[in-house]
Design a protein around this motif. Structure first.
Motif, PDB file in Angstrom:
ATOM      1  N   GLY A 161     -74.003   2.340 -32.407  1.00 39.59           N
ATOM      2  CA  GLY A 161     -72.719   3.009 -32.598  1.00 39.59           C
ATOM      3  C   GLY A 161     -72.807   4.350 -33.303  1.00 39.59           C
ATOM      4  O   GLY A 161     -71.787   5.026 -33.465  1.00 39.59           O
ATOM      5  N   LEU A 162     -74.016   4.768 -33.701  1.00 30.87           N
ATOM      6  CA  LEU A 162     -74.155   6.034 -34.404  1.00 30.87           C
ATOM      7  C   LEU A 162     -74.045   7.223 -33.447  1.00 30.87           C
ATOM      8  O   LEU A 162     -74.519   7.143 -32.300  1.00 30.87           O
ATOM      9  CB  LEU A 162     -75.506   6.101 -35.116  1.00 30.87           C
ATOM     10  CG  LEU A 162     -75.727   5.141 -36.279  1.00 30.87           C
ATOM     11  CD1 LEU A 162     -77.175   5.246 -36.771  1.00 30.87           C
ATOM     12  CD2 LEU A 162     -74.757   5.440 -37.425  1.00 30.87           C
ATOM     13  N   PRO A 163     -73.476   8.337 -33.884  1.00 27.85           N
ATOM     14  CA  PRO A 163     -73.498   9.553 -33.060  1.00 27.85           C
ATOM     15  C   PRO A 163     -74.949   9.951 -32.770  1.00 27.85           C
ATOM     16  O   PRO A 163     -75.812   9.907 -33.642  1.00 27.85           O
ATOM     17  CB  PRO A 163     -72.811  10.598 -33.948  1.00 27.85           C
ATOM     18  CG  PRO A 163     -71.993   9.810 -34.913  1.00 27.85           C
ATOM     19  CD  PRO A 163     -72.756   8.538 -35.160  1.00 27.85           C
ATOM     20  N   GLY A 164     -75.213  10.312 -31.524  1.00 28.08           N
ATOM     21  CA  GLY A 164     -76.553  10.727 -31.147  1.00 28.08           C
ATOM     22  C   GLY A 164     -77.436   9.603 -30.640  1.00 28.08           C
ATOM     23  O   GLY A 164     -78.558   9.848 -30.179  1.00 28.08           O
ATOM     24  N   SER A 165     -76.966   8.352 -30.710  1.00 28.92           N
ATOM     25  CA  SER A 165     -77.771   7.244 -30.212  1.00 28.92           C
ATOM     26  C   SER A 165     -77.878   7.290 -28.696  1.00 28.92           C
ATOM     27  O   SER A 165     -76.898   7.561 -27.997  1.00 28.92           O
ATOM     28  CB  SER A 165     -77.139   5.913 -30.625  1.00 28.92           C
ATOM     29  OG  SER A 165     -77.756   4.835 -29.945  1.00 28.92           O
ATOM     30  N   ASN A 166     -79.075   7.007 -28.182  1.00 30.86           N
ATOM     31  CA  ASN A 166     -79.218   6.895 -26.720  1.00 30.86           C
ATOM     32  C   ASN A 166     -79.023   5.456 -26.249  1.00 30.86           C
ATOM     33  O   ASN A 166     -79.215   5.158 -25.067  1.00 30.86           O
ATOM     34  CB  ASN A 166     -80.581   7.427 -26.262  1.00 30.86           C
ATOM     35  CG  ASN A 166     -81.752   6.589 -26.759  1.00 30.86           C
ATOM     36  OD1 ASN A 166     -81.579   5.518 -27.342  1.00 30.86           O
ATOM     37  ND2 ASN A 166     -82.961   7.082 -26.532  1.00 30.86           N
TER      38      ASN A 166
END
Length: 247
Positions: free
Chosen positions: A109-114
């Protein structure tokens, strides 16, 4: 290597909906990245494990280490928390899976996670890494000298654990195993047995056993530290995670 990161304590949702403590380290930058759940060793949620978490972030992965002893000893020192957990028989397997699953979802759920998440564990955490990979949807798992994936613990062992070989058919992702030739738990013979079973089941894995190394050879703050084995082991980890967790 990433020059910039942010790191610190967060709260995540673990097994049973419990809020538990965790240590999160993230690279700063726009490049999409995979995530890694770090499972600490039996001595606990200590500074050495937090340094491993930051090291993963320095290589471009968001990394999180849940404090598996949050419930037994909230706010206690790592040594005291580990002693309390050992006295209770250790972390129950079902609760471990729930805590690692919550940590994995936090990373996704983190921004930038692929969206790709792996797990790495040391000592008791190595066994727990294997366990998590049989029960959760993961993209990679690393077992660093995890005892009792194969073989029963001795009667004097403080944790209530059972071998996991009969669950190998449920392994959900490729597995990297890093072991010491001088280790007894796990022994080279036990790791050969595990490799043979994974091969029979068609489960992708790669195992590496290091000469002149025993249990805990990654642990820079312990007598078993072996710089040559640890350096080569980290090279294997980076290569594996780059292949399995890349965008």
């Amino acid at each position: 290597m990433q020059d910039a990161m942010q790191a610190g304590t967060v709260r995540i949702t673990g097994a049973g909906g419990d809020e538990i403590e965790a240590y999160l380290a993230q690279p700063l930058g726009a490049t999409p990245h995979g995530g890694v759940v770090v499972i600490h060793h039996m001595p606990g949620y200590d500074e050495a494990t937090k340094e491993i978490t930051r090291r993963l972030a320095s290589y471009g992965y968001a990394a999180i280490c849940p404090n598996l002893y949050s419930r037994e000893a909230p706010g206690a020192s790592p040594d005291d928390a580990a002693a309390t957990a050992r006295a209770a028989g250790g972390v129950p397997d079902d609760r471990l899976v729930g805590d690692v699953g919550g940590a994995a979802e936090h990373l996704r759920g983190l921004p930038g996670s692929n969206g790709r998440v792996g797990v790495i564990g040391y000592c008791s955490g190595g066994r727990q890494s294997f366990l998590a990979a049989t029960r959760l949807r993961l993209d990679a798992a690393v077992d660093c000298y995890g005892a009792f994936v194969v073989g029963d613990p001795p009667e004097t062992f403080p944790l209530a654990v059972k071998p996991l070989l009969d669950q190998a058919d449920k392994l959900s992702c490729p597995l990297l195993g890093l072991f010491g030739a001088e280790d007894r738990y796990p022994s080279p013979a036990q790791m050969d047995e595990l490799s043979q079973e994974l091969t029979r089941l068609g489960k992708p894995h790669e195992f590496h056993t290091f000469a002149d190394a025993g249990h805990g050879f990654f642990a820079v703050d312990r007598p078993g530290y072996r710089p040559l084995a640890a350096t080569e082991g980290w090279r294997r980890v980076w290569d594996f995670f780059d292949r399995q967790l890349g965008a």
